[in-house]
Motif scaffolding. Structure first.
Motif, PDB file in Angstrom:
ATOM      1  N   MET A 254       0.591  -1.166  -0.065  1.00 49.08           N
ATOM      2  CA  MET A 254      -0.004   0.108   0.039  1.00 49.08           C
ATOM      3  C   MET A 254       1.020   1.335  -0.040  1.00 49.08           C
ATOM      4  O   MET A 254       1.979   1.361   0.750  1.00 49.08           O
ATOM      5  N   THR A 255       0.559   2.164  -0.802  1.00 48.82           N
ATOM      6  CA  THR A 255       1.171   3.502  -0.751  1.00 48.82           C
ATOM      7  C   THR A 255       1.152   4.248   0.233  1.00 48.82           C
ATOM      8  O   THR A 255      -0.324   4.536   0.702  1.00 48.82           O
ATOM      9  N   ASP A 256       2.047   4.908   1.170  1.00 50.14           N
ATOM     10  CA  ASP A 256       2.007   5.773   1.937  1.00 50.14           C
ATOM     11  C   ASP A 256       1.349   7.385   1.458  1.00 50.14           C
ATOM     12  O   ASP A 256       2.013   7.648   0.799  1.00 50.14           O
ATOM     13  N   THR A 257       0.157   7.517   1.878  1.00 49.77           N
ATOM     14  CA  THR A 257      -0.166   8.685   1.406  1.00 49.77           C
ATOM     15  C   THR A 257      -0.545   9.759   2.570  1.00 49.77           C
ATOM     16  O   THR A 257      -1.339  10.621   2.643  1.00 49.77           O
ATOM     17  N   VAL A 258       0.326   9.844   3.580  1.00 49.73           N
ATOM     18  CA  VAL A 258       0.331  10.897   4.436  1.00 49.73           C
ATOM     19  C   VAL A 258       0.440  12.299   3.793  1.00 49.73           C
ATOM     20  O   VAL A 258       1.232  12.401   2.789  1.00 49.73           O
ATOM     21  N   THR A 259      -0.332  13.372   4.231  1.00 54.28           N
ATOM     22  CA  THR A 259      -0.229  14.538   3.661  1.00 54.28           C
ATOM     23  C   THR A 259       0.939  14.997   4.108  1.00 54.28           C
ATOM     24  O   THR A 259       1.105  15.450   5.456  1.00 54.28           O
TER      25      THR A 259
ATOM     26  N   ARG B 229       1.573  18.496   7.323  1.00 50.65           N
ATOM     27  CA  ARG B 229       0.668  18.217   8.257  1.00 50.65           C
ATOM     28  C   ARG B 229       0.770  17.265   9.365  1.00 50.65           C
ATOM     29  O   ARG B 229       0.183  16.845  10.025  1.00 50.65           O
ATOM     30  N   ALA B 230       2.283  17.332   9.666  1.00 53.66           N
ATOM     31  CA  ALA B 230       2.689  16.474  10.796  1.00 53.66           C
ATOM     32  C   ALA B 230       2.299  16.620  12.023  1.00 53.66           C
ATOM     33  O   ALA B 230       2.522  17.950  12.285  1.00 53.66           O
TER      34      ALA B 230
ATOM     35  N   CYS C  93     -10.929   9.970  12.601  1.00 50.85           N
ATOM     36  CA  CYS C  93     -11.781  10.623  13.800  1.00 50.85           C
ATOM     37  C   CYS C  93     -13.189  10.452  13.673  1.00 50.85           C
ATOM     38  O   CYS C  93     -14.104  10.250  14.619  1.00 50.85           O
ATOM     39  N   SER C  94     -13.647  10.551  12.359  1.00 48.60           N
ATOM     40  CA  SER C  94     -15.230  10.784  12.106  1.00 48.60           C
ATOM     41  C   SER C  94     -15.747   9.436  12.318  1.00 48.60           C
ATOM     42  O   SER C  94     -16.802   9.112  12.587  1.00 48.60           O
ATOM     43  N   ARG C  95     -15.069   8.203  12.559  1.00 47.96           N
ATOM     44  CA  ARG C  95     -15.323   6.676  12.728  1.00 47.96           C
ATOM     45  C   ARG C  95     -16.018   6.537  14.220  1.00 47.96           C
ATOM     46  O   ARG C  95     -16.834   5.745  14.381  1.00 47.96           O
ATOM     47  N   PHE C  96     -15.429   7.626  15.005  1.00 43.43           N
ATOM     48  CA  PHE C  96     -15.879   7.514  16.370  1.00 43.43           C
ATOM     49  C   PHE C  96     -17.075   8.358  16.724  1.00 43.43           C
ATOM     50  O   PHE C  96     -17.254   9.313  16.498  1.00 43.43           O
ATOM     51  N   ASP C  97     -17.944   7.613  17.463  1.00 45.57           N
ATOM     52  CA  ASP C  97     -19.398   8.017  17.700  1.00 45.57           C
ATOM     53  C   ASP C  97     -19.360   8.286  19.017  1.00 45.57           C
ATOM     54  O   ASP C  97     -19.913   7.235  19.799  1.00 45.57           O
ATOM     55  N   LEU C  98     -18.917   9.595  19.409  1.00 43.96           N
ATOM     56  CA  LEU C  98     -18.589   9.855  20.965  1.00 43.96           C
ATOM     57  C   LEU C  98     -19.958  10.859  21.395  1.00 43.96           C
ATOM     58  O   LEU C  98     -20.142  11.604  20.764  1.00 43.96           O
ATOM     59  N   PRO C  99     -20.629  10.582  22.600  1.00 41.45           N
ATOM     60  CA  PRO C  99     -21.364  11.370  23.235  1.00 41.45           C
ATOM     61  C   PRO C  99     -20.774  12.686  23.635  1.00 41.45           C
ATOM     62  O   PRO C  99     -21.314  13.038  24.818  1.00 41.45           O
ATOM     63  N   VAL C 100     -20.161  13.281  23.138  1.00 38.26           N
ATOM     64  CA  VAL C 100     -19.492  14.593  23.397  1.00 38.26           C
ATOM     65  C   VAL C 100     -19.142  15.571  22.255  1.00 38.26           C
ATOM     66  O   VAL C 100     -19.507  15.110  20.987  1.00 38.26           O
ATOM     67  N   THR C 101     -18.909  16.841  22.474  1.00 38.73           N
ATOM     68  CA  THR C 101     -18.722  17.638  21.327  1.00 38.73           C
ATOM     69  C   THR C 101     -17.567  17.363  20.671  1.00 38.73           C
ATOM     70  O   THR C 101     -16.782  16.937  20.969  1.00 38.73           O
ATOM     71  N   LYS C 102     -17.680  18.042  19.419  1.00 35.95           N
ATOM     72  CA  LYS C 102     -16.516  17.843  18.398  1.00 35.95           C
ATOM     73  C   LYS C 102     -15.306  18.394  19.098  1.00 35.95           C
ATOM     74  O   LYS C 102     -13.972  17.744  19.024  1.00 35.95           O
TER      75      LYS C 102
ATOM     76  N   GLY D  69       1.172   9.453  23.965  1.00 33.70           N
ATOM     77  CA  GLY D  69       2.047   8.326  23.455  1.00 33.70           C
ATOM     78  C   GLY D  69       1.327   7.090  23.245  1.00 33.70           C
ATOM     79  O   GLY D  69       1.421   6.033  22.677  1.00 33.70           O
ATOM     80  N   VAL D  70      -0.088   7.139  23.435  1.00 36.00           N
ATOM     81  CA  VAL D  70      -0.982   6.015  23.112  1.00 36.00           C
ATOM     82  C   VAL D  70      -1.479   5.620  21.635  1.00 36.00           C
ATOM     83  O   VAL D  70      -1.267   4.738  21.532  1.00 36.00           O
ATOM     84  N   ILE D  71      -1.602   6.854  21.099  1.00 41.31           N
ATOM     85  CA  ILE D  71      -1.859   6.819  19.660  1.00 41.31           C
ATOM     86  C   ILE D  71      -1.012   7.429  18.701  1.00 41.31           C
ATOM     87  O   ILE D  71      -0.256   8.324  19.330  1.00 41.31           O
ATOM     88  N   ARG D  72      -0.873   7.176  17.509  1.00 43.40           N
ATOM     89  CA  ARG D  72      -0.250   7.937  16.552  1.00 43.40           C
ATOM     90  C   ARG D  72      -1.248   8.318  15.710  1.00 43.40           C
ATOM     91  O   ARG D  72      -2.379   7.743  15.081  1.00 43.40           O
ATOM     92  N   GLN D  73      -1.236   9.639  15.127  1.00 39.10           N
ATOM     93  CA  GLN D  73      -2.185  10.461  14.166  1.00 39.10           C
ATOM     94  C   GLN D  73      -1.289  11.014  12.997  1.00 39.10           C
ATOM     95  O   GLN D  73      -0.372  11.509  13.142  1.00 39.10           O
ATOM     96  N   VAL D  74      -2.006  10.646  11.710  1.00 38.54           N
ATOM     97  CA  VAL D  74      -1.574  11.146  10.535  1.00 38.54           C
ATOM     98  C   VAL D  74      -2.735  11.743   9.905  1.00 38.54           C
ATOM     99  O   VAL D  74      -3.760  11.189   9.707  1.00 38.54           O
ATOM    100  N   TYR D  75      -2.336  12.702   8.911  1.00 35.96           N
ATOM    101  CA  TYR D  75      -3.320  13.169   7.932  1.00 35.96           C
ATOM    102  C   TYR D  75      -3.202  12.411   6.719  1.00 35.96           C
ATOM    103  O   TYR D  75      -1.955  12.176   6.402  1.00 35.96           O
ATOM    104  N   ARG D  76      -4.205  11.879   6.302  1.00 33.24           N
ATOM    105  CA  ARG D  76      -4.181  11.128   4.907  1.00 33.24           C
ATOM    106  C   ARG D  76      -5.246  11.938   4.115  1.00 33.24           C
ATOM    107  O   ARG D  76      -6.458  11.707   4.220  1.00 33.24           O
ATOM    108  N   GLY D  77      -4.903  12.557   3.130  1.00 32.58           N
ATOM    109  CA  GLY D  77      -5.785  13.900   2.592  1.00 32.58           C
ATOM    110  C   GLY D  77      -6.326  14.446   3.572  1.00 32.58           C
ATOM    111  O   GLY D  77      -5.356  15.185   4.478  1.00 32.58           O
ATOM    112  N   THR D  78      -7.627  14.524   3.683  1.00 30.60           N
ATOM    113  CA  THR D  78      -8.347  15.616   4.763  1.00 30.60           C
ATOM    114  C   THR D  78      -8.778  14.566   5.734  1.00 30.60           C
ATOM    115  O   THR D  78      -9.015  15.284   6.930  1.00 30.60           O
TER     116      THR D  78
END
Length: 118
Positions: A1-6, A9-10, A49-58, A72-81
């Protein structure tokens, strides 16, 4: 799979050696953050992030993801938007063997006992 990190936006993440037990425990002490980590662990894949349905504000959701990333629990990267999230399982298991699995199992037992969703 090609890495499509934007590019350009690190997001800052602690290096493995910088991850501290007290930061990890603080991050996982919140029910919403524990729920995010449980979902990531169950999927074993990056989730947006949009995959999570949490009962709190954005803005509160954004805060929870930032706490998890900065501890250090998670790693976040932008892939496109999309901001994609992955559990840093290899790092956490290497630093604290068995801790993550024990915490997730305990959270699952508690949720079943209390009839809650983890």
């Amino acid at each position: 799979m090609t890495d499509t990190v934007t590019p350009g936006r690190a997001l800052p993440h602690p290096e493995r050696e910088e991850i501290r037990l007290e930061g990890l425990l603080h991050a996982l002490a919140d029910p919403m953050r524990l729920r995010i980590v449980s979902e990531l662990a169950a999927e074993s894949a990056e989730l947006s992030c949009s995959r999570f349905d949490l009962p709190v504000t954005k803005s509160t959701t954004t805060h929870h993801f930032r706490v998890l990333r900065e501890s250090g629990v998670i790693r976040q990267v932008y892939r496109g938007t999309a901001k994609m999230n992955a559990l840093r399982r290899e790092d956490l298991d290497g630093l604290f063997p068995g801790l993550l699995d024990s915490l997730l199992a305990a959270a699952d037992r508690q949720a079943r006992r209390l009839g809650e969703r983890v």
